[in-house]
Design a protein around this motif. Structure first.
Motif, PDB file in Angstrom:
ATOM      1  N   UNK A   1     -64.739 -39.235  46.211  1.00 59.42           N
ATOM      2  CA  UNK A   1     -65.891 -38.634  46.875  1.00 59.42           C
ATOM      3  C   UNK A   1     -66.858 -38.114  45.817  1.00 59.42           C
ATOM      4  N   UNK A   2     -68.132 -38.050  46.169  1.00 60.74           N
ATOM      5  CA  UNK A   2     -69.082 -37.456  45.223  1.00 60.74           C
ATOM      6  C   UNK A   2     -68.763 -35.976  45.007  1.00 60.74           C
ATOM      7  N   UNK A   3     -69.233 -35.443  43.880  1.00 58.08           N
ATOM      8  CA  UNK A   3     -68.932 -34.052  43.534  1.00 58.08           C
ATOM      9  C   UNK A   3     -69.397 -33.074  44.603  1.00 58.08           C
ATOM     10  N   UNK A   4     -70.576 -33.312  45.165  1.00 54.70           N
ATOM     11  CA  UNK A   4     -71.098 -32.389  46.167  1.00 54.70           C
ATOM     12  C   UNK A   4     -70.206 -32.371  47.407  1.00 54.70           C
ATOM     13  N   UNK A   5     -69.571 -33.496  47.720  1.00 53.42           N
ATOM     14  CA  UNK A   5     -68.679 -33.550  48.878  1.00 53.42           C
ATOM     15  C   UNK A   5     -67.369 -32.834  48.579  1.00 53.42           C
TER      16      UNK A   5
ATOM     17  N   UNK B   1     -79.411 -25.788  37.734  1.00 55.94           N
ATOM     18  CA  UNK B   1     -79.373 -24.504  37.044  1.00 55.94           C
ATOM     19  C   UNK B   1     -78.518 -24.601  35.779  1.00 55.94           C
ATOM     20  N   UNK B   2     -77.394 -25.299  35.865  1.00 57.66           N
ATOM     21  CA  UNK B   2     -76.553 -25.512  34.682  1.00 57.66           C
ATOM     22  C   UNK B   2     -77.286 -26.308  33.609  1.00 57.66           C
TER      23      UNK B   2
ATOM     24  N   UNK C   1     -75.553 -34.610  30.673  1.00 59.25           N
ATOM     25  CA  UNK C   1     -74.473 -34.860  31.635  1.00 59.25           C
ATOM     26  C   UNK C   1     -74.872 -34.360  33.021  1.00 59.25           C
ATOM     27  N   UNK C   2     -75.589 -33.233  33.074  1.00 51.86           N
ATOM     28  CA  UNK C   2     -76.063 -32.724  34.368  1.00 51.86           C
ATOM     29  C   UNK C   2     -77.108 -33.667  34.955  1.00 51.86           C
TER      30      UNK C   2
ATOM     31  N   UNK D   1     -76.971 -35.730  38.564  1.00 50.46           N
ATOM     32  CA  UNK D   1     -78.032 -35.707  39.570  1.00 50.46           C
ATOM     33  C   UNK D   1     -78.473 -37.128  39.903  1.00 50.46           C
ATOM     34  N   UNK D   2     -78.593 -37.971  38.881  1.00 53.61           N
ATOM     35  CA  UNK D   2     -78.971 -39.361  39.134  1.00 53.61           C
ATOM     36  C   UNK D   2     -77.921 -40.075  39.986  1.00 53.61           C
TER      37      UNK D   2
END
Length: 174
Positions: free
Chosen positions: A44-48, A105-106, A118-119, A123-124
């Motif tokens: 799963x994606x990180x946000x999930x 923010x990170x 890496x952040x 996001x991409x």
């Protein structure tokens, strides 16, 4: 491996139904595939993953309401489905936005250390969605990795030739 699996799946004796034989063949092929290739893991994606305990019940509720509406075709069930779908969509949107704000923010805090890339890549990936994962490495009969497309194709050809060109134990009832 398929032949032995097929033999064990049909050990109960002669069955008059074709469905029995198809089911035995299906089980044998799935079992042989699992033994030789394994199963791919879904990620799963990180946000999930961060909000999984909140999102999964909402998505499951939406799925149940949808199945109920499809089965009954009642306006009441359709309205329940729309409500569940709306709640699931807003929760997914909120989880994704919260995660993006946290990652941004990170990245802002780490811009001086050079680790903000890496952040940015995270996001991409979020905006691109899930990408298909490359296939699991395929090994030949000796356990060596097949590195080129030609080697992989030849390996699959040998595999299915060996599996599909076996003596049939099926006897016609005619």
């Amino acid at each position: 491996s398929v032949a032995s699996s097929l033999t064990s799946n049909t050990a109960s004796g002669a069955q008059p139904f074709v469905e029995f034989w198809w089911e035995a063949l299906r089980k044998s092929l799935v079992q042989a595939g699992a033994e030789n290739l394994g199963f791919a893991r879904r990620s799963n994606p990180d946000w999930f993953t961060d909000k999984e305990d909140i999102l999964k019940p909402l998505i499951e509720r939406r799925r149940l309401c949808y199945n109920r509406w499809v089965a009954s075709n009642l306006p009441r069930d359709f309205s329940l489905f729309k409500t569940a779908r709306s709640k699931a969509r807003s929760a997914v949107r909120r989880a994704k936005n919260d995660w993006l704000a946290e990652v941004a923010q990170g990245a802002e805090f780490s811009r001086h250390s050079g680790s903000s890339w890496s952040a940015i890549r995270s996001i991409q990936r979020c905006f691109r969605g899930l990408r298909p994962q490359p296939a699991v490495a395929l090994k030949d009969e000796d356990g060596n990795l097949c590195r080129s497309a030609e080697e992989v194709s030849a390996r699959w050809q040998r595999h299915f030739t060996r599996i599909l060109n076996v003596e049939s134990s099926f006897h016609s009832l005619e």
